[in-house]
Design an enzyme around this catalytic site. Structure first.
Site, PDB file in Angstrom:
ATOM      1  N   GLY A 159      39.489  22.387   6.067  1.00  0.00           N
ATOM      2  CA  GLY A 159      38.559  23.478   5.769  1.00  0.00           C
ATOM      3  C   GLY A 159      39.288  24.711   5.277  1.00  0.00           C
ATOM      4  O   GLY A 159      40.455  24.910   5.603  1.00  0.00           O
ATOM      5  N   ASP A 206      40.288  27.898  14.152  1.00  0.00           N
ATOM      6  CA  ASP A 206      39.911  27.811  15.566  1.00  0.00           C
ATOM      7  C   ASP A 206      41.062  28.140  16.522  1.00  0.00           C
ATOM      8  O   ASP A 206      40.850  28.233  17.727  1.00  0.00           O
ATOM      9  CB  ASP A 206      39.409  26.391  15.885  1.00  0.00           C
ATOM     10  CG  ASP A 206      38.098  26.074  15.210  1.00  0.00           C
ATOM     11  OD1 ASP A 206      37.403  27.030  14.783  1.00  0.00           O
ATOM     12  OD2 ASP A 206      37.754  24.891  15.099  1.00  0.00           O
ATOM     13  N   ARG A 265      15.338  42.397  24.113  1.00  0.00           N
ATOM     14  CA  ARG A 265      15.375  41.121  23.433  1.00  0.00           C
ATOM     15  C   ARG A 265      16.782  40.547  23.632  1.00  0.00           C
ATOM     16  O   ARG A 265      17.771  41.233  23.390  1.00  0.00           O
ATOM     17  CB  ARG A 265      15.144  41.427  21.948  1.00  0.00           C
ATOM     18  CG  ARG A 265      14.973  40.274  21.063  1.00  0.00           C
ATOM     19  CD  ARG A 265      14.666  40.761  19.682  1.00  0.00           C
ATOM     20  NE  ARG A 265      13.252  41.122  19.507  1.00  0.00           N
ATOM     21  CZ  ARG A 265      12.756  41.625  18.378  1.00  0.00           C
ATOM     22  NH1 ARG A 265      13.547  41.878  17.370  1.00  0.00           N
ATOM     23  NH2 ARG A 265      11.482  41.880  18.267  1.00  0.00           N
ATOM     24  N   MET A 291      32.191  29.916  15.425  1.00  0.00           N
ATOM     25  CA  MET A 291      32.872  28.644  15.229  1.00  0.00           C
ATOM     26  C   MET A 291      33.654  28.224  16.471  1.00  0.00           C
ATOM     27  O   MET A 291      33.954  29.047  17.338  1.00  0.00           O
ATOM     28  CB  MET A 291      33.785  28.733  14.029  1.00  0.00           C
ATOM     29  CG  MET A 291      32.993  28.688  12.730  1.00  0.00           C
ATOM     30  SD  MET A 291      34.057  28.454  11.294  1.00  0.00           S
ATOM     31  CE  MET A 291      32.821  27.909  10.104  1.00  0.00           C
ATOM     32  N   GLY A 292      34.033  26.964  16.526  1.00  0.00           N
ATOM     33  CA  GLY A 292      34.798  26.424  17.645  1.00  0.00           C
ATOM     34  C   GLY A 292      34.147  25.165  18.186  1.00  0.00           C
ATOM     35  O   GLY A 292      33.330  25.241  19.086  1.00  0.00           O
ATOM     36  N   HIS A 313      29.721  29.766   7.843  1.00  0.00           N
ATOM     37  CA  HIS A 313      30.874  29.847   6.957  1.00  0.00           C
ATOM     38  C   HIS A 313      31.351  31.265   6.681  1.00  0.00           C
ATOM     39  O   HIS A 313      32.448  31.455   6.153  1.00  0.00           O
ATOM     40  CB  HIS A 313      30.548  29.156   5.635  1.00  0.00           C
ATOM     41  CG  HIS A 313      30.665  27.684   5.723  1.00  0.00           C
ATOM     42  ND1 HIS A 313      29.783  26.916   6.443  1.00  0.00           N
ATOM     43  CD2 HIS A 313      31.594  26.836   5.237  1.00  0.00           C
ATOM     44  CE1 HIS A 313      30.149  25.656   6.359  1.00  0.00           C
ATOM     45  NE2 HIS A 313      31.232  25.576   5.640  1.00  0.00           N
ATOM     46  N   GLN A 343      32.508  33.229   8.608  1.00  0.00           N
ATOM     47  CA  GLN A 343      33.722  33.444   9.386  1.00  0.00           C
ATOM     48  C   GLN A 343      34.994  32.942   8.720  1.00  0.00           C
ATOM     49  O   GLN A 343      36.090  33.314   9.109  1.00  0.00           O
ATOM     50  CB  GLN A 343      33.603  32.756  10.755  1.00  0.00           C
ATOM     51  CG  GLN A 343      32.531  33.336  11.615  1.00  0.00           C
ATOM     52  CD  GLN A 343      32.125  32.372  12.712  1.00  0.00           C
ATOM     53  OE1 GLN A 343      32.686  32.391  13.790  1.00  0.00           O
ATOM     54  NE2 GLN A 343      31.166  31.506  12.422  1.00  0.00           N
TER      55      GLN A 343
END
Lengths: 348, 348, 348, 348
Positions: free
Chosen positions: D17, D134, D169, D176-177, D278, D280
């Site tokens: 990636g 990650d 709220r 990610m991870g 994505h 991130q």
């Protein structure tokens, strides 16, 4: 009027200082010109030097790919003024004819558009796109690049606030604006400056010191936003106007540091100046500037298609319109007194 | 060792220049101290001036709410040095006793931690937390604030690149760092500077001009990142060292503008300096600095709980450890030659 | 007309969803009201619930210090509609009278301003300030919060471009906009989306897939920006409209993920959706929004001083003007076809 | 050991990636390789597919100009695994021989480096550079891309705080991870989340709801940061694990929305999920990532010069070292319990 896909060739150039959004204009002009109207393009390098010397660069859909978010200009720029060059206008006309260029889109500020107007008057098919980071061009509500510069200045002053809250130290932030105080006005209003100084209003240093002193009495230290072109009232502060740079020009600027020195001398408190300089005109444009620049580009190529030359594209409200190049360049748009008065509510 | 919830009272102060992450340390100390250990806190105002004058502020979970992302310090700061004040150390000990303060967490740089060490040696229960935007403290891989300063500098230089690509003009960016060049080294490496000048290595102005000249031969203009404390080799460039500010200190800084002037004079090309100044130490901290500051705070209150005084918390690899305050303050951590050599690959 | 410093008491409330710039309005209203006109202020908590229940909070110069750059609203907000509460309007009038409130500044969107209009018609001295992140309020060129939301969306899509250049994967970014596509239009134009889908124009999924397929043939993957309220033409794509949330409302949104699923199914290529959600309405406002909000606040308190009630402040070009509350709330400002057509030049 | 300027040809590829910093590695490798060692380079396109199919691209100093600040990879990427292709390793060896490639630098994550190790064991001169957003690669303190991802997540959660302060709220941010919770841990700690959920610790939904309920009793609404790979304890919450995408893979992700639904159902309060996706992994890298990636690149080409193959470059403290490829790939680096416990202090 030029017909669609009739082999029309359009030249494009960018003149003057760089400004976030120039590439967005170029991209919009080329994308719509090629894909909708079937035109061909000729890129001129380095402002008016390009058509003057016949210095061109390929300009097609591939060349403008990925440039929307990028600052600067893929065509390069310069301050060359062909009107001041012996036979300059004729050489440009000859070069355009030789290259088969039917129309020219000139993107630039007062100087660039002034040349555009003269060329138009001598028979060249020109459309102008206004560009000035200072927002001082007449006949348009805003120019692209200004919003980016204001946001950069605001973020800088936001950061200074932190220090102003923790230390007792006057902080001065000098921003761009030689003849018009738009950037200082908007940065100062957006970031909550305690004083804003602009070229349109010679400032009274006694009054500035008074604001600073009164602010020091609170928990917070004062922050002053000052245009590079701001200056004190006659007789106040001895600015070193005699200094000249390597090119013999009297040094402009320096008002930020001069103010810091004067405030230290008068108040006995520390003062520090930050000079943002070129940082304000570089980097990726804000959304406002990208949308404005893109819409300017679309309107400019529409004007070419309509054969509507001698015009400059402009923003009025939310509409992109066309105004005469003469109207655009006849005077500088400075900050009106009532806009400055609005901001004064927050001084001190 | 202090027991849990035994009425332990812990003082906290922040000394020296402000630095993004100070509030994150304070919050972590208080949140864990109150919620996990049941401690009470006393905030001291304005660095060592707080305990010296018994100037305190309420410090509880409510007081630290929402401060994690905010720059500066809710406790204020100063450069007051109680060791240099007649009877200063004794007054502090008396004030701590009077306020029932059992332990003190001092967050600051070389000076603040030097005082902490002296207090510890005279019997005060002190834990130190390192703070320097310049990253020049010994015994810790990094200090918070540094990463934020480097990112601000990098973004500024990123923006300058745009102009450097469009105009032929040398651009100089002066960043913080009086005695150590860490900020300049990282900004320059992160943003692709053509030359990096740091205090540890007196520079040869002839070599700098050579890099600039060679860069001007390409399409791009040169960008120089310079520490405020960088200086030329002996005898080169006449820096105006005689000038003094309102406080009688010889003015430091100004190397950015001096370089711009010298380059203009020697190359005949325009050069412009940007001086970031206090912008680098204000505003919200980066994630790296917030996590580091938070972990420092947690470790500092753990040290108090363990009765492990005379220590400074430090980062080693990914671990937060404790080192002696003496080790932390014995010498400045400067840029080693091999780190500078790494960056030199990209010069010119 | 109210005289200066005559003990005038002004109430202020913020209603509806939060929006960057609300605090800037409140600060401008209070700073000018107190410092220039000598007014007192009453803050009402949580939108119309405040005056309905007499729930107030202190609102003076101290309370508004430092809030200019902060998102959200120090007054809190709610969607309480007193017109739908039995005797609601009378209770508000009683509470205002009881608190000695002479005039009310209501900052909010269509719903909040609709209530303001009804109160004005029943005799309350109300001035409205428009607020909608979606920019769909009539009679004003822009509302604050919109520029911030567009910049957040643009930065997200800028980041997606990186991935689109490195992988062959369709990327969908869902942005706010239930009834009007302004955010999607500006984000898509600013960030160079390949397709923009808005509520005003039901989309043809076959056409969307065609754009996606054609883009996949280049080196780059397609990026689609879609308003949360966009929907396909009748009969296309089976959206799960039956689902209801914990409050019994049919779930809106989800179009981003639905599009990703449909594109995967039809093209056999991966597609990924990003849903920005509340991120678009939080955090610090842009300079444009801070200046606009500040100028709205100044104009609102001027309207109070002039006794010019039943009005909403509005932006027209670069001027802040006043328009009737009825005009402001009579219809939604949606994206006109010609603005969408401008953007279509860049599709595919 | 390879001699200087002896016609050494070095191949470079990026696999897996995309990740901010890949271009910075490539630039450093090429700049030092060409300018200091006199090497030539061969760029392989799209990860291992490049050497497998002999698909190359020119890679010289000109090709790497201006790429330092840009996300993505100029070489493209893929998940092609030549070890799983019949005769794949042999084809790569043949292609390298045919192209005269003496050494290969492979930049990638666990999969890419696993292939690198196998190639090395079968005689290819390989050096690995670790890449995973990650941060779950063994033997290195950090990998580039992680710091950028954490800052993007932190800025998003900073913005959510504004809304959480103004409305009641619950807000969930999914980051990610899949297998390691590093991003969630750092985002949550940096941005002050009320709960952090990571894959290493199956969460108890009853406990999460308890935190949410208790937070709702304060003025502020709860913010939860959750790794895409986090999951509830056995038997809790019915996640729709049966769904499959167009490629037959069971859909991962969706935990953010599932949590929002469950919290609404159990508490009767609104909950909203934001899924960063994505965003991130795109866009310009932070300074930390640019410096780390640059130093990795310099060390990788030094390893080639030293003939030190079968190694991966790694960060240990502030040093860049070399470790065996086998060590790097033997297990995943997950979040240790004590690091999670640190963060738990701030829960609720």
């Amino acid at each position: 009027m030029a017909g669609e896909g009739d082999g029309m060739r359009v030249g494009v150039l960018t003149g003057g200082g760089d400004c976030p959004g120039l590439n967005a204009v170029i991209r919009a002009v080329v994308r719509k010109g090629v894909q909708v109207f079937g035109y061909e393009f000729v890129g001129f390098r380095a402002g008016w030097r390009g058509p003057l010397e016949g210095d061109t660069v390929a300009l097609d859909v591939q060349a403008v790919r990925g440039i929307l978010p990028r600052g600067g200009t893929i065509l390069g720029s310069s301050r060359t003024n062909p009107v001041k060059v012996e036979g300059g206008v004729e050489r440009i006309k000859d070069n355009l004819a030789g290259l088969g260029v039917d129309a020219l889109i000139a993107i630039g500020g007062e100087d660039t558009l002034g040349v555009a107007r003269e060329l138009y008057e001598s028979g060249v098919n020109v459309v102008g796109v206004p560009k000035t980071i200072d927002n001082d061009l007449n006949a348009t509500d805003y120019t692209f690049g200004f919003d980016t510069a204001v946001n950069i200045g605001m973020e800088a002053v936001d950061r200074l606030h932190t220090t102003a809250e923790s230390h007792h130290r006057a902080l001065i932030c000098e921003v761009m604006g030689r003849h018009a105080g738009w950037i200082a006005l908007h940065v100062g209003m957006a970031a909550g400056a305690n004083v804003i100084l602009i070229p349109e209003r010679p400032f009274d240093i006694d009054k500035v010191v008074e604001y600073v002193e009164s602010r020091f009495k609170t928990r917070y230290a004062p922050i002053i936003v000052v245009s590079e072109g701001a200056h004190p009232m006659d007789g106040q502060m001895q600015l070193q106007t005699g200094e000249r740079d390597a090119f013999g020009h009297v040094r402009l600027g320096g008002i930020g540091q001069a103010l810091a020195d004067e405030i230290e001398k008068r108040t006995g408190k520390e003062a520090r100046a930050t000079v943002l300089g070129h940082i304000q005109r570089g980097g990726t444009p804000t959304a406002f500037d990208r949308v404005l620049a893109t819409r300017f580009g679309l309107q400019a190529i529409d004007a070419v298609r309509d054969g509507d030359f001698g015009k400059m594209v402009a923003l009025q409200g939310t509409d992109i319109v066309r105004v005469g190049l003469d109207e655009a360049t006849k005077e500088l748009k400075t900050v009106p007194l009532e806009r400055y008065a609005e901001a004064e509510v927050f001084f001190g």
